[in-house]
Design a protein around this motif. Structure first.
Motif, PDB file in Angstrom:
ATOM      1  N   LEU A  22       0.810  -1.222   0.000  1.00 42.25           N
ATOM      2  CA  LEU A  22       0.000   0.000   0.000  1.00 42.25           C
ATOM      3  C   LEU A  22       0.846   1.277   0.000  1.00 42.25           C
ATOM      4  O   LEU A  22       0.302   2.372   0.139  1.00 42.25           O
ATOM      5  CB  LEU A  22      -0.931   0.015   1.223  1.00 42.25           C
ATOM      6  N   GLY A  23       2.160   1.142  -0.158  1.00 41.17           N
ATOM      7  CA  GLY A  23       3.025   2.310  -0.107  1.00 41.17           C
ATOM      8  C   GLY A  23       2.753   3.337  -1.186  1.00 41.17           C
ATOM      9  O   GLY A  23       3.063   4.517  -1.031  1.00 41.17           O
ATOM     10  N   HIS A  24       2.133   2.910  -2.295  1.00 44.07           N
ATOM     11  CA  HIS A  24       1.852   3.810  -3.418  1.00 44.07           C
ATOM     12  C   HIS A  24       0.542   4.571  -3.251  1.00 44.07           C
ATOM     13  O   HIS A  24       0.274   5.532  -3.978  1.00 44.07           O
ATOM     14  CB  HIS A  24       1.741   2.990  -4.702  1.00 44.07           C
ATOM     15  N   SER A  25      -0.295   4.157  -2.314  1.00 45.97           N
ATOM     16  CA  SER A  25      -1.680   4.625  -2.280  1.00 45.97           C
ATOM     17  C   SER A  25      -1.820   6.068  -1.807  1.00 45.97           C
ATOM     18  O   SER A  25      -1.160   6.495  -0.861  1.00 45.97           O
ATOM     19  CB  SER A  25      -2.517   3.723  -1.367  1.00 45.97           C
ATOM     20  N   ALA A  26      -2.728   6.794  -2.455  1.00 44.79           N
ATOM     21  CA  ALA A  26      -3.051   8.166  -2.059  1.00 44.79           C
ATOM     22  C   ALA A  26      -4.376   8.233  -1.313  1.00 44.79           C
ATOM     23  O   ALA A  26      -4.847   9.321  -0.987  1.00 44.79           O
ATOM     24  CB  ALA A  26      -3.111   9.066  -3.295  1.00 44.79           C
ATOM     25  N   SER A  27      -4.980   7.074  -1.029  1.00 42.23           N
ATOM     26  CA  SER A  27      -6.322   7.066  -0.444  1.00 42.23           C
ATOM     27  C   SER A  27      -6.375   7.743   0.926  1.00 42.23           C
ATOM     28  O   SER A  27      -7.286   8.524   1.209  1.00 42.23           O
ATOM     29  CB  SER A  27      -6.836   5.628  -0.332  1.00 42.23           C
ATOM     30  N   ALA A  28      -5.414   7.429   1.796  1.00 42.15           N
ATOM     31  CA  ALA A  28      -5.435   8.004   3.140  1.00 42.15           C
ATOM     32  C   ALA A  28      -5.302   9.517   3.081  1.00 42.15           C
ATOM     33  O   ALA A  28      -6.029  10.245   3.772  1.00 42.15           O
ATOM     34  CB  ALA A  28      -4.324   7.399   3.995  1.00 42.15           C
ATOM     35  N   ALA A  29      -4.387  10.017   2.257  1.00 39.29           N
ATOM     36  CA  ALA A  29      -4.206  11.469   2.124  1.00 39.29           C
ATOM     37  C   ALA A  29      -5.466  12.107   1.549  1.00 39.29           C
ATOM     38  O   ALA A  29      -5.903  13.172   2.005  1.00 39.29           O
ATOM     39  CB  ALA A  29      -3.002  11.760   1.233  1.00 39.29           C
ATOM     40  N   TYR A  30      -6.079  11.453   0.558  1.00 33.29           N
ATOM     41  CA  TYR A  30      -7.278  12.017  -0.078  1.00 33.29           C
ATOM     42  C   TYR A  30      -8.415  12.179   0.924  1.00 33.29           C
ATOM     43  O   TYR A  30      -9.026  13.249   1.033  1.00 33.29           O
ATOM     44  CB  TYR A  30      -7.720  11.115  -1.237  1.00 33.29           C
ATOM     45  N   PHE A  31      -8.692  11.101   1.670  1.00 32.77           N
ATOM     46  CA  PHE A  31      -9.818  11.166   2.595  1.00 32.77           C
ATOM     47  C   PHE A  31      -9.502  12.000   3.833  1.00 32.77           C
ATOM     48  O   PHE A  31     -10.393  12.669   4.361  1.00 32.77           O
ATOM     49  CB  PHE A  31     -10.275   9.755   2.975  1.00 32.77           C
ATOM     50  N   THR A  32      -8.265  11.990   4.275  1.00 30.97           N
ATOM     51  CA  THR A  32      -7.901  12.837   5.413  1.00 30.97           C
ATOM     52  C   THR A  32      -8.104  14.309   5.063  1.00 30.97           C
ATOM     53  O   THR A  32      -8.640  15.091   5.862  1.00 30.97           O
ATOM     54  CB  THR A  32      -6.439  12.578   5.828  1.00 30.97           C
ATOM     55  N   GLU A  33      -7.698  14.698   3.861  1.00 28.77           N
ATOM     56  CA  GLU A  33      -7.915  16.073   3.403  1.00 28.77           C
ATOM     57  C   GLU A  33      -9.402  16.363   3.249  1.00 28.77           C
ATOM     58  O   GLU A  33      -9.878  17.456   3.591  1.00 28.77           O
ATOM     59  CB  GLU A  33      -7.186  16.303   2.079  1.00 28.77           C
ATOM     60  N   LYS A  34     -10.141  15.406   2.747  1.00 26.88           N
ATOM     61  CA  LYS A  34     -11.587  15.585   2.570  1.00 26.88           C
ATOM     62  C   LYS A  34     -12.267  15.785   3.919  1.00 26.88           C
ATOM     63  O   LYS A  34     -13.105  16.691   4.079  1.00 26.88           O
ATOM     64  CB  LYS A  34     -12.179  14.361   1.865  1.00 26.88           C
ATOM     65  N   PHE A  35     -11.922  14.959   4.903  1.00 30.92           N
ATOM     66  CA  PHE A  35     -12.529  15.077   6.225  1.00 30.92           C
ATOM     67  C   PHE A  35     -12.198  16.429   6.858  1.00 30.92           C
ATOM     68  O   PHE A  35     -13.066  17.065   7.473  1.00 30.92           O
ATOM     69  CB  PHE A  35     -12.058  13.941   7.131  1.00 30.92           C
TER      70      PHE A  35
END
Length: 249
Positions: free
Chosen positions: A11-24
């Motif tokens: 999962l080192g490539h994933s932007a999902s956590a950054a995307y949703f953290t910014e969204k929240f």
């Protein structure tokens, strides 16, 4: 706390956590959190759910989009038809429900890349869960396709026996494999790029890096190219709608 996350490996490539953290943060949802859960195998999923009873939504990525189905209480008809799940909703009354939001992102990405173009043939690189969504999307558009796989039993061709003329006439080529994903940014699917022309359209489902070696080779040949960012954003927003109960089974 409403907790969400992504399961897969790696999962080192994933932007999902950054995307949703910014969204929240942008939407003032201080009681929401999103994390990456790299599972050694899909059999670790029940333990993760037990450890985090407040997990109410998960995204699923390589290599678990097909394997996760056996753990679900229900699967949407579209995800069932595709044969892959990349979004899970968890509720007290219905348990784990599976959806495929990749198809939503793919529809948008194909429309953005192709515009009014209607390729007569397509080539899909890879035969995993993401490839199944691509196959579904191309079938919707009436575009015939062939599959390229490392395993001769899974595709029409392998990378070692892919005819040059097939690449030449397949004006849409989709990389549905993880080849070229960060940190392996110097890698690209092994196809004869010399047969790519300005009339070709190349879609890479990889979005990190922004310009993969696959897309760079196509761009050097004058092809129209698009990375996986559009698909990523559209599927993420579709997941958010599902987690908030806006889409029902």
């Amino acid at each position: 706390m409403r907790r969400f996350g992504l399961i897969g490996r790696p999962l080192g490539h994933s932007a999902s956590a950054a995307y949703f953290t910014e969204k929240f943060a942008r939407e003032g949802l201080s009681d929401h959190a999103y994390a990456l859960y790299e599972l050694p195998s899909i059999e670790a999923l029940p333990g993760l759910l037990e450890q985090h009873p407040d997990l109410c939504g998960l995204n699923v990525t390589i290599p678990y989009k097909r394997e996760v189905i056996r753990y679900l209480n229900a699967v949407s008809p579209e995800a069932r038809a595709i044969g892959a799940v990349n979004c899970i909703r968890r509720t007290p009354d219905k348990g784990l429900e599976g959806f495929n939001t990749d198809i939503i992102g793919l529809r948008e990405a194909l429309s953005e890349l192709l515009g009014l173009a209607e390729p007569e043939e397509a080539l899909i690189l890879g035969t995993g869960g993401a490839s199944q969504a691509v196959q579904y999307a191309l079938a919707e558009r009436g575009i015939p396709f062939a599959l390229v796989s490392r395993d001769a039993a899974k595709g029409n061709y392998t990378y070692d026996n892919l005819p040059c003329e097939v690449v030449g006439r397949s004006r849409l080529i989709v990389n549905a494999s993880p080849v070229g994903t960060y940190p392996n940014v110097d890698e690209a699917p092994r196809i004869p790029y010399a047969y790519i022309t300005p009339e070709h359209y190349l879609l890479d489902l990889v979005y990190n890096p922004e310009v993969t070696r696959f897309l760079d080779y196509g761009r050097q040949r004058g092809a129209h190219v698009l990375n996986g960012r559009t698909m990523f954003v559209e599927q993420a927003e579709a997941s958010w709608r599902i987690w908030n109960g806006e889409e029902l089974l």
